[in-house]
Design a protein around this motif. Structure first.
Motif, PDB file in Angstrom:
ATOM      1  N   PHE A 359       0.845  -1.197   0.000  1.00  0.00           N
ATOM      2  CA  PHE A 359       0.000   0.000   0.000  1.00  0.00           C
ATOM      3  C   PHE A 359       0.883   1.250   0.000  1.00  0.00           C
ATOM      4  O   PHE A 359       0.650   2.197  -0.758  1.00  0.00           O
ATOM      5  CB  PHE A 359      -0.924  -0.004   1.224  1.00  0.00           C
ATOM      6  CG  PHE A 359      -2.085   0.938   1.109  1.00  0.00           C
ATOM      7  CD1 PHE A 359      -3.340   0.469   0.742  1.00  0.00           C
ATOM      8  CD2 PHE A 359      -1.932   2.309   1.343  1.00  0.00           C
ATOM      9  CE1 PHE A 359      -4.420   1.340   0.632  1.00  0.00           C
ATOM     10  CE2 PHE A 359      -2.998   3.176   1.227  1.00  0.00           C
ATOM     11  CZ  PHE A 359      -4.254   2.696   0.873  1.00  0.00           C
ATOM     12  N   LYS A 360       1.907   1.244   0.859  1.00  0.00           N
ATOM     13  CA  LYS A 360       2.831   2.388   0.914  1.00  0.00           C
ATOM     14  C   LYS A 360       3.579   2.550  -0.402  1.00  0.00           C
ATOM     15  O   LYS A 360       3.802   3.678  -0.865  1.00  0.00           O
ATOM     16  CB  LYS A 360       3.841   2.192   2.052  1.00  0.00           C
ATOM     17  CG  LYS A 360       3.289   2.446   3.441  1.00  0.00           C
ATOM     18  CD  LYS A 360       4.401   2.283   4.471  1.00  0.00           C
ATOM     19  CE  LYS A 360       3.901   2.596   5.868  1.00  0.00           C
ATOM     20  NZ  LYS A 360       4.987   2.455   6.885  1.00  0.00           N
ATOM     21  N   LYS A 361       3.962   1.434  -1.006  1.00  0.00           N
ATOM     22  CA  LYS A 361       4.709   1.476  -2.257  1.00  0.00           C
ATOM     23  C   LYS A 361       3.897   2.125  -3.364  1.00  0.00           C
ATOM     24  O   LYS A 361       4.423   2.895  -4.175  1.00  0.00           O
ATOM     25  CB  LYS A 361       5.107   0.056  -2.657  1.00  0.00           C
ATOM     26  CG  LYS A 361       5.905  -0.039  -3.945  1.00  0.00           C
ATOM     27  CD  LYS A 361       6.255  -1.488  -4.254  1.00  0.00           C
ATOM     28  CE  LYS A 361       7.010  -1.609  -5.566  1.00  0.00           C
ATOM     29  NZ  LYS A 361       7.356  -3.022  -5.880  1.00  0.00           N
ATOM     30  N   LEU A 362       2.611   1.833  -3.409  1.00  0.00           N
ATOM     31  CA  LEU A 362       1.764   2.347  -4.474  1.00  0.00           C
ATOM     32  C   LEU A 362       1.197   3.733  -4.166  1.00  0.00           C
ATOM     33  O   LEU A 362       1.161   4.598  -5.042  1.00  0.00           O
ATOM     34  CB  LEU A 362       0.608   1.368  -4.738  1.00  0.00           C
ATOM     35  CG  LEU A 362      -0.301   1.697  -5.925  1.00  0.00           C
ATOM     36  CD1 LEU A 362       0.492   1.662  -7.228  1.00  0.00           C
ATOM     37  CD2 LEU A 362      -1.470   0.727  -5.997  1.00  0.00           C
ATOM     38  N   GLU A 363       0.762   3.949  -2.921  1.00  0.00           N
ATOM     39  CA  GLU A 363       0.070   5.195  -2.569  1.00  0.00           C
ATOM     40  C   GLU A 363       0.961   6.223  -1.880  1.00  0.00           C
ATOM     41  O   GLU A 363       0.583   7.391  -1.761  1.00  0.00           O
ATOM     42  CB  GLU A 363      -1.126   4.877  -1.663  1.00  0.00           C
ATOM     43  CG  GLU A 363      -2.180   4.003  -2.314  1.00  0.00           C
ATOM     44  CD  GLU A 363      -2.820   4.673  -3.517  1.00  0.00           C
ATOM     45  OE1 GLU A 363      -3.044   5.903  -3.478  1.00  0.00           O
ATOM     46  OE2 GLU A 363      -3.072   3.965  -4.512  1.00  0.00           O
ATOM     47  N   GLY A 364       2.113   5.799  -1.405  1.00  0.00           N
ATOM     48  CA  GLY A 364       3.004   6.736  -0.730  1.00  0.00           C
ATOM     49  C   GLY A 364       2.623   7.019   0.703  1.00  0.00           C
ATOM     50  O   GLY A 364       3.186   7.932   1.335  1.00  0.00           O
ATOM     51  N   GLU A 365       1.646   6.294   1.237  1.00  0.00           N
ATOM     52  CA  GLU A 365       1.217   6.442   2.627  1.00  0.00           C
ATOM     53  C   GLU A 365       0.651   5.124   3.122  1.00  0.00           C
ATOM     54  O   GLU A 365       0.347   4.222   2.327  1.00  0.00           O
ATOM     55  CB  GLU A 365       0.170   7.543   2.744  1.00  0.00           C
ATOM     56  CG  GLU A 365      -1.077   7.300   1.915  1.00  0.00           C
ATOM     57  CD  GLU A 365      -2.082   8.431   2.019  1.00  0.00           C
ATOM     58  OE1 GLU A 365      -1.882   9.334   2.846  1.00  0.00           O
ATOM     59  OE2 GLU A 365      -3.074   8.415   1.259  1.00  0.00           O
ATOM     60  N   SER A 366       0.533   4.998   4.431  1.00  0.00           N
ATOM     61  CA  SER A 366       0.047   3.746   5.003  1.00  0.00           C
ATOM     62  C   SER A 366      -1.467   3.633   4.853  1.00  0.00           C
ATOM     63  O   SER A 366      -2.152   4.652   4.653  1.00  0.00           O
ATOM     64  CB  SER A 366       0.415   3.687   6.481  1.00  0.00           C
ATOM     65  OG  SER A 366      -0.321   4.655   7.205  1.00  0.00           O
ATOM     66  N   PRO A 367      -2.016   2.435   4.981  1.00  0.00           N
ATOM     67  CA  PRO A 367      -3.472   2.267   4.916  1.00  0.00           C
ATOM     68  C   PRO A 367      -4.175   3.050   6.010  1.00  0.00           C
ATOM     69  O   PRO A 367      -5.274   3.582   5.785  1.00  0.00           O
ATOM     70  CB  PRO A 367      -3.660   0.755   5.102  1.00  0.00           C
ATOM     71  CG  PRO A 367      -2.379   0.154   4.690  1.00  0.00           C
ATOM     72  CD  PRO A 367      -1.319   1.127   5.071  1.00  0.00           C
TER      73      PRO A 367
END
Length: 375
Positions: A359-367
């Motif tokens: 999730f961090k890799k794709l969105e740049g932030e945690s869920p």
């Protein structure tokens, strides 16, 4: 024989199955020659000299594999016909004739191997197969190479006939590398088989004298042919994927061939549509092999598409769908009802850490940070 035909026709790797077997049998032939002529190992010579049913039979399949590969590339049809069964006849005959020799007692095999090591001319008189009762050793050795030469000339004839009739506009258009590849493949094969024939004839003429096995022009030409043949695929890596051409038809034009670009685009469209409709990314074991079976596209074609066209690993492609699914659940307010770990599980992730990391890799932030915006 029907089982053999079924095996080849069941393969989805098109012409590459013939090419891989061709190189396998060429390598076995080279290793077999090295063992008998240059090796000083009693064990290896004993195994190969008395197990010709296994070691020698593949030599008779080198030609058919080359012919079938060339034919399948030029016609874009890799299926074997029932009439192709006769190509196996020489290999079957040799296998049967050599099989009894495999059951010779081990001590006799060792004695014969020691004799070969001390006097290689023994190969000329040793009766290795039942065929040796009818034909001389030189006849058996040279006829197998004549068979390979015949198939090589046959394959070259197919290729020349194809080019003369300008059929390349139908199959090899936009594939100049395939023409070059076939030129290299058939050219080096012709050099190899002709030089091998000269080498065998000269060997028998000189009674396998050790003087002959020193540096000479025939051996140099043979090595050039073999090395050229073995390293040529490294200069044409795309031929190993066996990407097919796809026929199309519209109302105003007859059937014509679109080529790899269209096929690769169709892989991308099918991958996206299947992911959207069937939600295969929700399966915990959704890897490349699983996905390949579900959409009925060879795994090596998918691998080529993701690496060369999409510039993305399949796992990253799959995880994008999983993350988007998780985001949709969060936007629906599911984060207020269940844990983020449960959302990750519902989205296909096998662990909490994998969900957070991707999730961090794709969105740049945690869920958690993303979910906080929808509380």
């Amino acid at each position: 024989m029907s089982l053999i035909l079924l095996y080849f026709n069941a393969k989805k790797y098109t012409s590459t199955i013939y090419l891989s077997l061709f190189f396998l049998f060429i390598s076995l032939y080279g290793f077999y020659q090295y063992i008998l002529l240059y090796s000083k190992s009693v064990t290896l010579i004993s195994l190969f000299l008395f197990n010709l049913s296994v070691a020698g039979s593949p030599v008779y399949l080198i030609g058919p594999m080359l012919f079938w590969y060339t034919r399948s590339v030029l016609t874009d049809d890799a299926k074997l016909k029932r009439s192709d069964f006769w190509h196996f006849i020489p290999a079957v005959i040799f296998f049967i004739s050599a099989l009894p020799n495999s059951f010779v007692p081990w001590h006799e095999k060792v004695e014969a191997a020691e004799t070969v090591i001390h006097d290689q001319s023994y190969i000329m008189i040793y009766k290795a197969t039942l065929l040796s009762e009818i034909f001389s050793s030189v006849t058996i050795f040279i006829t197998r190479l004549f068979l390979v030469l015949g198939y090589t000339i046959w394959s070259i004839g197919l290729f020349i006939n194809y080019l003369v009739k300008k059929k390349s506009s139908a199959v090899l258009s936009k594939q100049q590398f395939m023409r070059k590849w076939l030129c290299y493949l058939l050219g080096f094969m012709l050099i190899l088989v002709v030089s091998q024939m000269a080498l065998v004839i000269k060997s028998f003429e000189m009674h396998f004298s050790t003087v002959f096995f020193t540096f000479n022009i025939i051996r140099v030409v043979s090595v050039v042919g073999l090395l050229g043949l073995l390293i040529s695929p490294f200069f044409f890596p795309t031929i190993l994927y066996g990407l097919p051409r796809m026929s199309k038809t519209n109302e105003t034009k007859p059937s014509f061939y679109s080529f790899e670009s269209d096929y690769l685009q169709s892989i991308g469209k099918k991958s996206d549509s299947v992911m959207e409709e069937l939600q295969l990314y929700l399966e915990p074991d959704c890897n490349l092999a699983f996905f390949s079976k579900q959409i009925n596209i060879p795994a090596h074609h998918l691998s080529y598409y993701f690496r060369e066209v999409k510039k993305q690993r399949f796992n990253d492609f799959r995880n994008e769908w999983r993350i988007n699914h998780a985001k949709a659940l969060i936007q629906e307010g599911k984060a207020n009802e269940i844990t983020l770990e449960a959302i990750g599980t519902l989205s296909g992730f096998s662990s909490r850490n994998a969900f957070i990391t991707d999730f961090k890799k794709l969105e740049g932030e945690s869920p958690g940070t993303y979910a906080a915006r929808f509380n």
